[in-house]
Each structure stands twice: as structure tokens, then as C-alpha cells.
Design an enzyme around this catalytic site. Structure first.
Site, PDB file in Angstrom:
ATOM      1  N   HIS A 131       0.873  -1.173   0.000  1.00  0.00           N
ATOM      2  CA  HIS A 131       0.000   0.000   0.000  1.00  0.00           C
ATOM      3  C   HIS A 131       0.915   1.229   0.000  1.00  0.00           C
ATOM      4  O   HIS A 131       2.032   1.178   0.546  1.00  0.00           O
ATOM      5  CB  HIS A 131      -0.842  -0.057   1.276  1.00  0.00           C
ATOM      6  CG  HIS A 131      -1.886   0.991   1.410  1.00  0.00           C
ATOM      7  ND1 HIS A 131      -1.602   2.259   1.836  1.00  0.00           N
ATOM      8  CD2 HIS A 131      -3.219   0.953   1.197  1.00  0.00           C
ATOM      9  CE1 HIS A 131      -2.732   2.954   1.881  1.00  0.00           C
ATOM     10  NE2 HIS A 131      -3.718   2.190   1.494  1.00  0.00           N
ATOM     11  N   ASP A 154       3.157  -4.548   8.061  1.00  0.00           N
ATOM     12  CA  ASP A 154       1.916  -3.783   7.965  1.00  0.00           C
ATOM     13  C   ASP A 154       0.754  -4.786   8.085  1.00  0.00           C
ATOM     14  O   ASP A 154       0.478  -5.547   7.154  1.00  0.00           O
ATOM     15  CB  ASP A 154       1.894  -3.052   6.613  1.00  0.00           C
ATOM     16  CG  ASP A 154       0.568  -2.362   6.338  1.00  0.00           C
ATOM     17  OD1 ASP A 154      -0.382  -2.556   7.124  1.00  0.00           O
ATOM     18  OD2 ASP A 154       0.484  -1.638   5.336  1.00  0.00           O
ATOM     19  N   GLN A 208      -4.366  -5.250   6.757  1.00  0.00           N
ATOM     20  CA  GLN A 208      -5.326  -6.166   6.122  1.00  0.00           C
ATOM     21  C   GLN A 208      -5.339  -7.538   6.760  1.00  0.00           C
ATOM     22  O   GLN A 208      -6.240  -8.338   6.499  1.00  0.00           O
ATOM     23  CB  GLN A 208      -5.013  -6.301   4.619  1.00  0.00           C
ATOM     24  CG  GLN A 208      -5.236  -5.037   3.835  1.00  0.00           C
ATOM     25  CD  GLN A 208      -6.698  -4.606   3.781  1.00  0.00           C
ATOM     26  OE1 GLN A 208      -7.612  -5.413   3.930  1.00  0.00           O
ATOM     27  NE2 GLN A 208      -6.924  -3.317   3.573  1.00  0.00           N
ATOM     28  N   LYS A 240     -10.249  -1.369  10.433  1.00  0.00           N
ATOM     29  CA  LYS A 240     -10.268  -2.571   9.584  1.00  0.00           C
ATOM     30  C   LYS A 240     -10.886  -3.746  10.332  1.00  0.00           C
ATOM     31  O   LYS A 240     -11.203  -4.761   9.745  1.00  0.00           O
ATOM     32  CB  LYS A 240      -8.835  -2.963   9.175  1.00  0.00           C
ATOM     33  CG  LYS A 240      -8.044  -1.881   8.466  1.00  0.00           C
ATOM     34  CD  LYS A 240      -8.513  -1.650   7.063  1.00  0.00           C
ATOM     35  CE  LYS A 240      -7.530  -0.744   6.326  1.00  0.00           C
ATOM     36  NZ  LYS A 240      -8.123  -0.152   5.142  1.00  0.00           N
ATOM     37  N   CYS A 294      -4.863   2.383  -3.650  1.00  0.00           N
ATOM     38  CA  CYS A 294      -3.649   2.939  -3.034  1.00  0.00           C
ATOM     39  C   CYS A 294      -2.481   1.958  -3.161  1.00  0.00           C
ATOM     40  O   CYS A 294      -1.651   1.833  -2.251  1.00  0.00           O
ATOM     41  CB  CYS A 294      -3.866   3.313  -1.568  1.00  0.00           C
ATOM     42  SG  CYS A 294      -5.168   4.500  -1.323  1.00  0.00           S
TER      43      CYS A 294
HETATM   44  N1  C6P Z   1      -6.276   0.358   2.845  1.00  0.00           N
HETATM   45  C1  C6P Z   1      -8.035  -0.096   1.243  1.00  0.00           C
HETATM   46  O1  C6P Z   1      -9.101   0.158   0.703  1.00  0.00           O
HETATM   47  P1  C6P Z   1      -5.043   3.773   7.182  1.00  0.00           P
HETATM   48  O2  C6P Z   1      -5.643   4.604   6.097  1.00  0.00           O
HETATM   49  O3  C6P Z   1      -3.850   4.460   7.805  1.00  0.00           O
HETATM   50  O4  C6P Z   1      -6.038   3.286   8.196  1.00  0.00           O
HETATM   51  O5  C6P Z   1      -4.516   2.435   6.485  1.00  0.00           O
HETATM   52  C2  C6P Z   1      -3.630   2.506   5.414  1.00  0.00           C
HETATM   53  C3  C6P Z   1      -3.324   1.129   4.902  1.00  0.00           C
HETATM   54  C4  C6P Z   1      -2.060   0.616   5.071  1.00  0.00           C
HETATM   55  N2  C6P Z   1      -1.734  -0.619   4.677  1.00  0.00           N
HETATM   56  C5  C6P Z   1      -2.633  -1.424   4.085  1.00  0.00           C
HETATM   57  C6  C6P Z   1      -2.224  -2.809   3.695  1.00  0.00           C
HETATM   58  C7  C6P Z   1      -3.935  -0.959   3.862  1.00  0.00           C
HETATM   59  O6  C6P Z   1      -4.807  -1.758   3.257  1.00  0.00           O
HETATM   60  C8  C6P Z   1      -4.288   0.356   4.262  1.00  0.00           C
HETATM   61  C9  C6P Z   1      -5.660   0.897   3.986  1.00  0.00           C
HETATM   62  C10 C6P Z   1      -7.621   0.718   2.460  1.00  0.00           C
HETATM   63  O7  C6P Z   1      -7.321  -1.014   0.868  1.00  0.00           O
HETATM   64  C11 C6P Z   1      -7.816   2.190   2.251  1.00  0.00           C
HETATM   65  S1  C6P Z   1      -6.739   2.845   1.028  1.00  0.00           S
END
Ligand code: C6P
Length: 408
Positions: free
Chosen positions: A125, A202, A205, A228, A366
Site C-alpha cells: 500500500h 503492515d 489487512q 479494519k 492505493c
Molecule cells: N487500505 C483499502 O481500501 P489507514 O488509512 O492508515 O487506516 O490504512 C492505510 C493502509 C495501510 N496498509 C494497508 C495494507 C492498507 O490496506 C491500508 C488501507 C484501504 O485497501 C484504504 S486505502
């Protein structure tokens, strides 16, 4: 339908939003990888905080402040126990995964030198790419990419050959948001440690599906966002090993993170407060704890087994539609299906599905480097949660067939 120990109707009744209609149709929510829905006990924990004990924490001697502090610190404890961190002060409460990664990336600004190497996977991401690019710019370190196969699986032999004494940090997602691939993080951490590199995983997910044990993984940093996993937006966590977090400088200056301030100099508080400047998202932190209670009440093994049935069923149904290409074919996947239909722009399909009450995400998710890899503008992504059903998948398939007829 009763599924082993869990009653899907009872679970669905705990998510008020699932009762609503969108464009005159009952909502089918398949955008869980973007953000999950919130069950009543989690909503109640937020209402309860604002109704009964809303106050700033770690600051007041009055009753409300102490109650709020206790609830917030209890939530930290729940997060510690859930991820099996050795100490509760190894859990830093942040605004989410992005914030957590930035704390670590900015912390390494003075600990790296020109020519040091950082390894990132090809399926990250943007949150796990851009902060490291910024770090490389500041330090002269070099960002190298661990490649993946067409099926969306990391090339572990290439990864091994990339590791050397210059490798200082390795960052990989536990699960890819765009492909659903579950990465072999235990092996990645083990091999990285052999050359002395630190590893950030990370878990954004993975957290809704897999209960990660940070001590068993022996990971240096593990990050996720509460939204999440049935919690609210604007709160998340950074787990870091105590010794490593102690070496990193604070990310932001302000209240809460200090031991003593004079105009000449400031000394910093210990963990976790050193990284928690300012008034935090107190209700969010408490609700994060409530979300973990809720999900653990169902059980992560039960959740994963049920969601896997949805994944298998959804994949089979999609494969029967002519012209559908699925991206991400790793054997170990979470319930995420990224796909395209011959020649049709994902945005067009997503818009028509929405008209029929079905929420999927379309676009690059993203994760533009993944789209570049497949040379596509984006995908349609259906991501399932434990409160979804096969009947909902059937509705998506019917709607998709209609969309194809309209668009081809
Ligand atoms: N992915 C998706 O639709 P935040 O925004 O900080 O809570 O998470 C960012 C983020 C970081 N790593 C991974 C693997 C992610 O999937 C995400 C967030 C969402 O896939 C929103 S872009």
C-alpha cells in the site's frame, strides 16, 4: 443459517448499517478491506464514553478523568493481550496504520546513512512505500523492491539474494490489500534478522482475519488500524519492541510526551507516552478495545474459516463469468477478490453495482505499483467479512452479469 458456533443472522443483527437500503436495494457491503462495519457493542462503547465519562486522560485527579484514563489504559492492555506483546507500553496508540509507519520512518532519519538498503515488497500500500521514500531522500539510503510473480506471490529466493549486511530495514504487508495474498512473514522476519535488519509488518489487512502474535513472529514493528477490524476510524496501533522504540526519537512534540520542559531544554516521557503527543482519540481507543473483545468473542479461527468459504464460493462464481480475470491467486489468501471484466473500466462496473445496492471498491486501491505490474488502470475489489453471506455473493454475481450486458 447456523455456521458452527456462530449464528450469521444473530451476527448480522448486531450491525445496524446492514439493515439499510442503498438506491432502493438492501445494502450488500463488500468494501470491508477499505473499512469494516461497526457492531452495536462498539458503537455503544463510544456512546457510553461521551454520555458518562468524557474527560481528558492522564491529566486530571477528578473522577471523570480517572475513569477515562482507566478505560483507555484498559484498551491498551486488551490490544497488548490480543497481539501478545510482552509489555503494554510496547503498544503505541496512533491514528492508524499510516501514522504508525510514519512514526517509525521518521524515527530512523538519524539512524541510517548513505548507501544503507531498505527492502519493500512489490505489493505494498502507498502507506508502506511513501514514508520510506521520504526517509531515503533524507538519509541517502536506497529503497529496493522484492519482486512478485504473476500470481501475486513474493519471490522469496530473490528476496534472500537481496539481503546483505547493508540491509537495515524490511517492510512487508502481512496481507496485500489489493490481492489478498497472505505473505510468509515468519520466514521474511527470520531471514531479515540473519543479516541484522529490522522488520516492520503492515498488519492493516491481516488484523481482521488473522490473530498475529508479535512475540512468536519475533517482529520488530507491527502496525494496524482499528477501522479494519470493526473499530472506529482515526485510531490504530504501533507495536514495537521496547528496546528498539527506546532508541527512536519522538515523532511529534507537545503535551503528554514530556518528562520536564523548560525554555532551555525538554526531557521526554518514557514509553508509550513519548510517541503519544497531544490529546488522543480517547473514545476511539476505548472502542478499539471493544472491537477486539467483539471479534475475539466470535473467535478468529471461526471468522477465518467462514470467510474462506465465502472466498472459495465467490471465486468459483466469478470464474464462471466469461471475460473475468482475477488478480491475486496465492494459495493462502484472505477473502479479497480483485478482478476485471474484459475491456470494461472497473469504475463503470462499480458504479452500476452501486445502483443495485452493492458496495465494492474500484481503482488502484492505493497500490499503484501493483496496477503497473499488471498494466491495468485498476480493479474491482470485493472484500468479504464474517457478516457477509453467500446469498449476497449471488446478488453481486447477478448484478455483475447485468452490468456486463449493459457495458459490452
Ligand atoms: N487500505 C483499502 O481500501 P489507514 O488509512 O492508515 O487506516 O490504512 C492505510 C493502509 C495501510 N496498509 C494497508 C495494507 C492498507 O490496506 C491500508 C488501507 C484501504 O485497501 C484504504 S486505502
Amino acid at each position: 443459517m447456523i455456521y458452527r458456533s456462530f449464528d450469521i443472522e444473530k451476527i448480522r443483527a448486531e450491525f445496524p448499517i446492514l439493515n439499510r437500503e442503498v438506491n432502493g436495494q438492501p445494502l450488500v457491503y463488500f468494501d470491508n478491506a477499505a473499512t469494516s462495519q461497526t457492531p452495536t457493542p462498539v458503537i455503544d462503547s463510544i456512546v457510553d464514553y461521551y454520555s458518562r465519562y468524557n474527560a481528558n486522560i492522564h491529566r486530571g485527579v477528578h473522577t471523570l478523568s480517572q475513569e477515562a484514563t482507566d478505560a483507555y489504559e484498559q484498551a491498551r492492555k486488551k490490544i497488548q493481550l490480543h497481539f501478545n506483546a510482552a509489555k503494554s507500553h510496547e503498544i503505541i496508540l496512533t491514528s492508524g496504520t499510516t501514522h504508525s509507519i510514519n512514526i517509525v520512518a521518521s524515527g530512523y532519519a538519524n539512524l541510517l546513512k548513505k548507501g544503507d538498503e531498505l527492502l519493500v515488497s512489490a505489493m505494498e500500500h502507498h502507506s508502506n512505500i511513501v514514508p520510506w521514500q521520504m526517509l531515503c531522500k533524507k538519509t541517502g539510503a536506497v529503497l529496493k523492491v522484492i519482486p512478485m510473480t504473476e500470481k501475486g506471490i513474493l519471490k522469496m529466493d530473490v528476496f534472500s539474494s537481496m539481503l546483505n549486511e547493508k540491509t537495515k530495514l524490511v517492510f512487508v504487508n502481512h496481507v496485500s490489500n489489493a490481492l489478498g495474498t497472505v505473505n510468509p512473514v515468519t520466514e521474511i522476519i527470520r531471514r531479515s534478522h540473519e543479516v541484522g535488519a529490522k522488520v516492520l509488518i503492515d498488519g492493516a489487512q491481516a488484523s481482521p482475519h488473522i490473530k498475529a502474535d508479535v512475540q512468536e513472529l519475533n517482529v520488530d514493528f507491527y502496525v494496524t488500524s482499528a477501522h479494519k477490524l470493526c473499530g472506529p476510524t482515526g485510531v490504530g496501533m504501533l507495536y514495537g519492541k521496547e528496546t528498539i522504540l527506546n532508541e527512536l526519537p519522538p515523532y511529534q512534540g507537545g503535551g503528554e510526551m514530556i518528562a520536564e520542559v523548560t525554555f532551555e531544554k525538554t526531557t521526554y516521557a518514557g514509553l508509550p507516552h513519548k510517541f503519544e503527543a497531544g490529546t488522543p482519540n480517547i473514545a476511539g481507543g476505548i472502542a478499539f478495545g471493544a472491537a477486539l473483545d467483539y471479534m475475539n468473542g466470535i473467535g478468529f479461527d471461526t471468522i477465518a474459516a467462514y470467510e474462506n468459504e465465502l472466498l472459495v464460493y465467490g471465486t468459483q462464481q466469478l470464474r464462471m463469468i466469461e471475460g473475468v480475470t482475477i488478480y491475486g491467486e496465492a494459495e493462502e489468501k484472505t477473502a479479497v477478490i480483485s478482478f476485471n471484466v474484459n475491456g470494461i473500466h472497473p469504475y463503470d462496473v462499480g458504479s452500476i453495482l452501486d445502483k443495485m445496492g452493492i458496495a465494492v471498491r474500484t481503482g488502484h486501491h492505493c497500490a499503484q505499483p501493483i496496477m503497473d505490474f499488471y498494466q491495468i488502470p485498476g480493479t474491482i475489489r470485493a472484500s468479504f467479512s464474517f457478516y457477509n453471506t453467500k446469498e449476497e455473493i449471488d446478488r453481486m454475481i447477478t448484478a455483475l452479469k447485468r452490468a456486463i450486458l449493459m457495458l459490452q
